[in-house]
Design a protein around this motif. Structure first.
Motif, PDB file in Angstrom:
ATOM      1  N   GLN A  14       0.828  -1.207   0.000  1.00  0.00           N
ATOM      2  CA  GLN A  14       0.000   0.000   0.000  1.00  0.00           C
ATOM      3  C   GLN A  14       0.863   1.258   0.000  1.00  0.00           C
ATOM      4  OE1 GLN A  14      -2.706  -0.669   3.328  1.00  0.00           O
ATOM      5  NE2 GLN A  14      -4.353  -0.905   1.839  1.00  0.00           N
ATOM      6  N   TRP A  15       1.923   1.277   0.795  1.00  0.00           N
ATOM      7  CA  TRP A  15       2.820   2.434   0.808  1.00  0.00           C
ATOM      8  C   TRP A  15       3.430   2.649  -0.573  1.00  0.00           C
ATOM      9  CZ3 TRP A  15       3.476   6.471   3.763  1.00  0.00           C
ATOM     10  CH2 TRP A  15       3.137   6.409   5.117  1.00  0.00           C
ATOM     11  N   LEU A  18       0.836   3.966  -2.964  1.00  0.00           N
ATOM     12  CA  LEU A  18       0.535   5.369  -2.672  1.00  0.00           C
ATOM     13  C   LEU A  18       1.651   6.277  -3.203  1.00  0.00           C
ATOM     14  CD1 LEU A  18      -1.496   7.256  -1.271  1.00  0.00           C
ATOM     15  CD2 LEU A  18      -0.134   7.004   0.809  1.00  0.00           C
ATOM     16  N   THR A  29       0.590  13.224  -0.023  1.00  0.00           N
ATOM     17  CA  THR A  29       0.531  12.006   0.784  1.00  0.00           C
ATOM     18  C   THR A  29       0.422  12.348   2.261  1.00  0.00           C
ATOM     19  OG1 THR A  29       1.810  10.770  -0.847  1.00  0.00           O
ATOM     20  CG2 THR A  29       1.758   9.889   1.387  1.00  0.00           C
ATOM     21  N   LEU A  33      -2.511  11.509   4.964  1.00  0.00           N
ATOM     22  CA  LEU A  33      -2.222  10.819   6.232  1.00  0.00           C
ATOM     23  C   LEU A  33      -2.720  11.611   7.427  1.00  0.00           C
ATOM     24  CD1 LEU A  33       1.344   9.445   5.467  1.00  0.00           C
ATOM     25  CD2 LEU A  33      -0.731   8.089   5.852  1.00  0.00           C
ATOM     26  N   VAL A  39      -2.399   4.555   5.782  1.00  0.00           N
ATOM     27  CA  VAL A  39      -2.440   4.260   4.347  1.00  0.00           C
ATOM     28  C   VAL A  39      -3.637   3.364   4.040  1.00  0.00           C
ATOM     29  CG1 VAL A  39      -1.180   3.175   2.452  1.00  0.00           C
ATOM     30  CG2 VAL A  39       0.039   4.549   4.113  1.00  0.00           C
TER      31      VAL A  39
END
Length: 137
Positions: A14-15, A18, A29, A33, A39
């Motif tokens: 996922q990181w 993203l 980003t 957050l 995330v």
């Protein structure tokens, strides 16, 4: 152990996805957050039809359908010995770096990530430095 390993891999995927989102960048980003916390929550909201993430259409489209093949190629790099990925919530992510105006979302580390907490020297310059500048550096 298998479950924690697979959940860590899912988190890293996922990181990485993203970080690949078009038109988002590190500032975008970090804004997401701050608004949504994790995330995982960003991706959950991206696929929810009743949530507005205030993103450009290409960014939102990508978050709804990331390029998982490219992300898995990134994970292949991470499987190599000595390769690490530090996210802002990782304990080895340099705290002072996180306090800069535009900190990187991810740090790809080749070598010992604990060395990032020791004094460092950085040279910022041209991508096409002259031979004289290279000698000076």
């Amino acid at each position: 152990m298998e479950d924690s390993l697979s959940s860590e891999t899912a988190r890293l995927r996922q990181w990485l996805a993203l970080a690949r989102a078009p038109s988002l960048g590190s500032r975008g980003t970090y804004r997401l957050l701050r608004e949504y916390g994790t995330v995982d929550e960003i991706f959950l909201r991206a696929v929810s039809s009743d949530t507005q993430l205030a993103l450009k259409p290409d960014t939102l489209g990508y978050l709804r359908s990331p390029d998982w093949h490219a992300v898995d190629e990134d994970l292949g790099w991470l499987r190599q010995p000595g390769h690490h990925l530090l996210t802002p919530d990782h304990p080895l992510y340099p705290g002072l770096l996180g306090e800069t105006a535009d900190p990187p979302t991810l740090l790809f580390v080749s070598g010992d990530p604990q060395l990032l907490s020791s004094p460092q020297l950085a040279i910022v310059g041209s991508r096409r430095a002259s031979p004289a500048a290279c000698r000076l550096a």
